[in-house]
Design an enzyme around this catalytic site. Structure first.
Site, PDB file in Angstrom:
ATOM      1  N   LEU A 121       0.754  -0.960  -0.360  1.00 14.76           N
ATOM      2  CA  LEU A 121       0.011   0.202   0.037  1.00 14.76           C
ATOM      3  C   LEU A 121       0.629   1.146   0.112  1.00 14.76           C
ATOM      4  O   LEU A 121       1.857   1.254   0.954  1.00 14.76           O
ATOM      5  CB  LEU A 121      -0.825  -0.329   1.731  1.00 14.76           C
TER       6      LEU A 121
ATOM      7  N   HIS B 288      -3.739   4.653  -1.958  1.00 10.93           N
ATOM      8  CA  HIS B 288      -4.542   3.683  -1.202  1.00 10.93           C
ATOM      9  C   HIS B 288      -5.269   4.377   0.076  1.00 10.93           C
ATOM     10  O   HIS B 288      -6.274   3.557   0.671  1.00 10.93           O
ATOM     11  CB  HIS B 288      -3.616   2.420  -0.673  1.00 10.93           C
TER      12      HIS B 288
ATOM     13  N   GLY C   8     -10.127   3.719  -6.787  1.00 10.16           N
ATOM     14  CA  GLY C   8      -8.736   4.963  -7.243  1.00 10.16           C
ATOM     15  C   GLY C   8      -9.207   5.481  -8.939  1.00 10.16           C
ATOM     16  O   GLY C   8      -8.905   4.412  -9.766  1.00 10.16           O
TER      17      GLY C   8
ATOM     18  N   ASP D  45      -6.932   3.585 -11.962  1.00 10.93           N
ATOM     19  CA  ASP D  45      -7.666   2.736 -13.087  1.00 10.93           C
ATOM     20  C   ASP D  45      -8.641   3.245 -13.445  1.00 10.93           C
ATOM     21  O   ASP D  45      -9.443   2.995 -13.207  1.00 10.93           O
ATOM     22  CB  ASP D  45      -7.455   1.272 -11.726  1.00 10.93           C
TER      23      ASP D  45
ATOM     24  N   SER E 125       2.153   0.643  -6.858  1.00 14.11           N
ATOM     25  CA  SER E 125       2.751   0.038  -5.816  1.00 14.11           C
ATOM     26  C   SER E 125       3.876  -0.095  -7.151  1.00 14.11           C
ATOM     27  O   SER E 125       4.695  -1.690  -6.782  1.00 14.11           O
ATOM     28  CB  SER E 125       2.028  -1.138  -5.549  1.00 14.11           C
TER      29      SER E 125
HETATM   30  O1  PAF Z   1      -6.812  -1.784  -8.219  1.00 16.54           O
HETATM   31  C1  PAF Z   1      -6.521  -2.982  -7.901  1.00 16.54           C
HETATM   32  O2  PAF Z   1      -5.544  -2.885  -6.862  1.00 16.54           O
HETATM   33  C2  PAF Z   1      -6.792  -4.384  -8.080  1.00 16.54           C
HETATM   34  O3  PAF Z   1      -6.734  -4.411  -9.383  1.00 16.54           O
HETATM   35  C3  PAF Z   1      -8.213  -4.981  -7.485  1.00 16.54           C
HETATM   36  C4  PAF Z   1      -9.294  -3.927  -7.690  1.00 16.54           C
HETATM   37  C5  PAF Z   1      -8.396  -5.219  -6.165  1.00 16.54           C
HETATM   38  C6  PAF Z   1      -8.609  -6.477  -8.525  1.00 16.54           C
HETATM   39  O4  PAF Z   1      -7.728  -7.190  -7.783  1.00 16.54           O
END
Ligand code: PAF
Length: 282
Positions: free
Chosen positions: A33, A37, A148, A151, A187
């Site tokens: 994280l 996050h 977020g 993405d 990450s």
């Molecule tokens: O965005 C992410 O970290 C991943 O795609 C998720 C939404 C946790 C699904 O594994």
């Protein structure tokens, strides 16, 4: 903060909270994280009585040759970050808990939406994302779930899935969090060498350029995308996967920049694939 490894434990904790009339927010993550996050957890804690975060590196969203095995992991540090930002329960299942022996059911959006942008080079990615998020929704039964905007295609795909499968869950999109020099937090930034870290700034510079073009009155999507691509191409360590302007909901290409249009990119810096974007008018 409760650490739960089984779906049964999560269900029973959530059932207790719901009996007390408390609302539940879910923040799905793959761990390792960062402040991005943390901002999701903080937002969830501000909007919900209880916050559940999942930490699970989901194998079905990685294609062959991608970084499933090497994806960075540090669960102890993740727990510290979660707790300090107001998470009440972290769900940290084993792969077999979410994909029991013989698992053969997937959730897949059959329109062209998941085939655009990242879907071109990651053809099974969004099927894996939808499948795991659907499982998490079924286990946690949150009132709200937080994702977020970095993405952006994932967010659009999840909104589509929620509508299509009649989930009674509010999806909350949260702004991109950036380093002070502009690099969007990810990450995967940990993979970058110091030289690549410097080169990676070309993504946020391209975002700034695109925004500036629009602010100055340019609405031709092709011209803006070309200018952004040229800027990125001047960086020797960068290789463009895509730079595109698409409808913010359907992810289909558009020719004109209007409010709500998503201008998104994926760029390899060395072998690390990074994404960034902006939404026109935001
Ligand atoms: O965005 C992410 O970290 C991943 O795609 C998720 C939404 C946790 C699904 O594994």
């Amino acid at each position: 903060m409760i650490i739960a490894e089984t779906a049964a434990e999560v269900r029973s904790r959530v059932a207790e909270w719901k009996k007390e009339g408390l609302t539940v927010g879910l923040v799905p993550t793959m761990g390792y994280l960062h402040e991005g996050h943390a901002s999701l957890i903080t937002r969830a804690a501000g909007m919900c009585d209880r916050v559940v975060a999942s930490v699970f590196v989901n194998p079905t969203q990685f294609g062959p040759g991608e970084d499933l095995e090497t994806y960075p992991r540090d669960f102890e540090r993740d727990c510290a970050v979660l707790e300090v930002h107001g998470c009440d329960l972290v769900f940290h299942p084993d792969v077999s808990e979410l994909y029991p022996e013989g698992a053969a059911t997937f959730v897949e959006i059959l329109s062209d939406m998941p085939k655009q942008l990242c879907g071109k080079t990651r053809p099974i990615h969004f099927r894996g994302v939808c499948t795991v998020v659907c499982k998490l929704f079924n286990i946690v039964t949150p009132d709200r779930a937080f994702f977020g905007q970095k993405d952006a295609q994932q967010l659009a795909v999840i909104r589509r899935m929620v509508r299509d499968l009649c989930f009674d869950i509010e999806i909350v999109g949260c702004p991109i969090v950036r380093e002070s020099d502009g690099l969007a937090l990810s990450s995967r930034n940990v993979y970058l060498s110091p030289e690549e870290r410097r080169a990676a700034l070309v993504l946020s510079r391209a975002v700034d350029l695109g925004k500036r073009f629009y602010a100055e009155g340019e609405t031709d999507a092709g011209r803006v995308v070309r200018a952004m691509s040229e800027l990125i191409s001047r960086e020797p360590l960068a290789k463009i996967d895509y730079v595109s302007a698409v409808d913010g909901e359907t992810m289909m290409p558009v020719e004109e920049l209007t409010p709500g249009v998503l201008v998104a990119m994926a760029v390899y810096i060395g072998t690390t694939r990074l994404i960034d974007n902006f939404t026109v008018g935001e």
